[in-house]
Design an enzyme around this catalytic site. Structure first.
Site, PDB file in Angstrom:
ATOM      1  N   ASP A 332       6.205  -7.441  -3.850  1.00  0.00           N
ATOM      2  CA  ASP A 332       6.273  -9.243  -3.616  1.00  0.00           C
ATOM      3  C   ASP A 332       6.649  -9.471  -2.134  1.00  0.00           C
ATOM      4  O   ASP A 332       7.185  -8.369  -1.465  1.00  0.00           O
ATOM      5  CB  ASP A 332       7.621  -9.493  -4.216  1.00  0.00           C
ATOM      6  N   GLU A 333       6.436 -10.456  -1.596  1.00  0.00           N
ATOM      7  CA  GLU A 333       6.883 -10.624  -0.245  1.00  0.00           C
ATOM      8  C   GLU A 333       6.616  -9.849   0.750  1.00  0.00           C
ATOM      9  O   GLU A 333       7.253  -9.426   1.717  1.00  0.00           O
ATOM     10  CB  GLU A 333       8.395 -11.075  -0.130  1.00  0.00           C
TER      11      GLU A 333
END
Length: 529
Positions: A332-333
């Site tokens: 993620d991210e």
């Protein structure tokens, strides 16, 4: 004359009661009534009340069959009941009556059970030890909350008569604990495991690495733990788990029938690793350790071969420590990783997970690459996440990727309840108890094929959480609702009925010493009746 004798007998009885009260220093206790079978959380699949209750007494035995697994569940139950009842409660394969735990063929699946209660005893039947263990959690909730205390209580210890038949809706009912932003000790993790077990949670997802700290010893890259684990958000001392510590957590979770799912977040959220080894950086320069709370600024170097040697070593050592099926690779991210590099990285890393016998789990951004066959994607988007992103996740599910649902504005347990909550964050909004409970995982993302949703998970990120009291305040009372979403049928989900059952749990939390939030949405103090 007959009336005179009757009056004398009545006066004599009253005198005996008065004498007893003077000896004990208390008035006679009012007649107790057992907890109704349908008052437990998660809501059982089927409840048929009826017949006399069973009363646990000094003569009660816990009867088990000859298997080691059944005796283990019996010993666990005895350890809960003995301090508060003051009874010996021997665990034995002999005798009749009492509390009986038995393994037998039946329509229970891997985790279901049947509980039968009547004047002669309580019997919990399951096909697998995990089903017996879940049945024991139901039995705990059917007993007075004082059963959870560690000193002798007055009782009585009644179990309502009738039958419960119960099986879970989903096989994945998880809770994630972020030990990277703030480090939590082995004993703190075990305390949370015990709280999860009460509500039939069966996965403990440990977020073991992030920008602020690396929390697991890796022999082939020792500075990850000794240097990368030496701090945390706010600059505290951090910490890490030795391999013996981690094995201890895994064993303890297994004894509570939870499977540990370790996460090494990558290619982003990796500053602790990049600070520990300069060669992992594209420019060969190690950044300083990080103690803030920003995200998206770090990335492993997708173009360097040493990156994949590093990942191989970490996954190999972690997989060897982890008996469960799954290994979470984050994903993620990764804002500092180009889309091209992200796809390249996931194409290289997912086969490494498979090489060491594990199944890939990743945050739902994994669907922006090509998820490996059998991989699971953990969706953490919001109700308001873009239609394009949701469509990408649904498309991956249509191609066979299973989904774990963790919508941040529903079940992120670190989100503030209201603007006045002293802990937590609010980037996903405020998440009161009703909002956390009042949604259906099976219908959350339109267009999903049947069976794509494997379950639900409640993440607990720890940017603002420093101890067990903080974790508990954010988990309770929301965690039991997430557990119910994962266990109970969609038709049983009803906020008006649920909030009464939830209110009745408060006395149990108090008995267990759990710190909790008194939501104004729940009728606390009424027992939910």
């Amino acid at each position: 004359m007959r009336q005179h004798r009757r009056t004398l007998r009545l006066l004599g009885s009253l005198l005996l009661v008065a004498m007893a009260a003077s000896v004990t220093g208390a008035a006679p206790a009012p007649a107790a009534s057992p907890t109704p079978l349908d008052r437990v959380i998660p809501a059982p699949a089927s409840v048929a009340p009826g017949g006399s209750p069973y009363r646990i007494t000094r003569g009660t035995h816990i009867r088990v069959d000859g298997s080691r697994e059944t005796r283990s569940v019996g010993d666990y139950l005895a350890k809960i009941l003995r301090p508060s009842t003051g009874y010996r409660l021997p665990v034995t394969a002999q005798g009749a009556g009492g509390i009986r735990l038995r393994l037998a063929d039946g329509p229970f699946g891997a985790e279901g059970y049947r509980l039968d209660s009547g004047r002669g005893g309580v019997t919990i039947t399951a096909a697998k030890p995990s089903g017996l263990f879940h049945g024991v959690q139901t039995l705990r909730q059917l007993l007075p909350a004082a059963v959870e205390k560690d000193s002798v209580q007055p009782g009585p210890w009644l179990v309502a008569g009738g039958t419960i038949k119960d099986t879970p809706r989903y096989g994945w009912r998880g809770a994630m604990l972020d030990v990277s932003r703030h480090f939590f000790t082995v004993e703190q993790v075990k305390r949370y495991i015990d709280q999860l077990a009460l509500y039939k949670i069966n996965k403990l997802h440990l977020h073991l690495s992030d920008d602020q700290g690396w929390r697991i010893a890796i022999d082939s890259w020792p500075r990850l733990a000794t240097y990368g684990g030496s701090t945390e958000v706010g600059g505290g001392p951090g910490g890490y788990y030795t391999k013996a510590d981690y094995r201890d957590i895994v064993r303890y979770a297994s004894s509570r029938h939870l499977e540990v799912v370790p996460e090494i977040d990558m290619p982003g959220h990796t500053n602790a690793a990049l600070a520990s080894y300069a060669d992992l950086n594209c420019d060969g320069v190690a950044p300083p350790l990080y103690t803030g709370t920003e995200v998206g600024f770090s990335s492993l170097c997708a173009g360097k071969e040493i990156t994949y040697d590093f990942v191989d070593d970490v996954i190999r050592e972690l997989a060897a420590l982890t008996p469960g099926r799954y290994l979470h690779i984050g994903g993620d991210e990764a804002h500092s990783t180009s889309h091209e590099d992200y796809v390249k990285f996931m194409d290289r890393v997912q086969p490494i997970v498979a090489k060491y016998g594990k199944t890939v789990v990743g945050w739902h951004q994994l669907t922006g690459a090509v998820p490996a066959k059998g991989a699971l994607a953990q969706y953490w988007g919001l109700d308001g996440t873009s239609a394009e992103e949701k469509a990408r996740v649904v498309k991956a599910a249509q191609s066979g990727t299973g989904l774990i649902l963790s919508p941040a504005d529903r079940v992120y347990l670190d989100m503030k309840y209201t603007k006045d909550t002293p802990l937590g964050l609010s980037w996903a909004g405020y998440v009161e108890v009703k909002r956390s409970y009042d949604w259906d995982p099976g219908a959350y993302l339109p267009g999903l094929p049947g069976g794509a949703v494997r379950g639900v998970e409640a993440p607990m990120w720890s940017e603002t959480l420093e101890n067990s009291g903080h974790v508990e305040f954010m988990a309770f009372p929301r965690l039991p609702g997430v557990a119910e979403l994962g266990w109970s049928s969609a038709g049983s989900h009803d906020w008006e009925r649920y909030k009464g059952r939830l209110a009745a749990q408060a006395e149990r939390w108090d008995a267990l010493g759990v710190t909790w939030y008194r939501s104004p949405q729940v009728p606390w103090g009424s027992g939910g009746r």
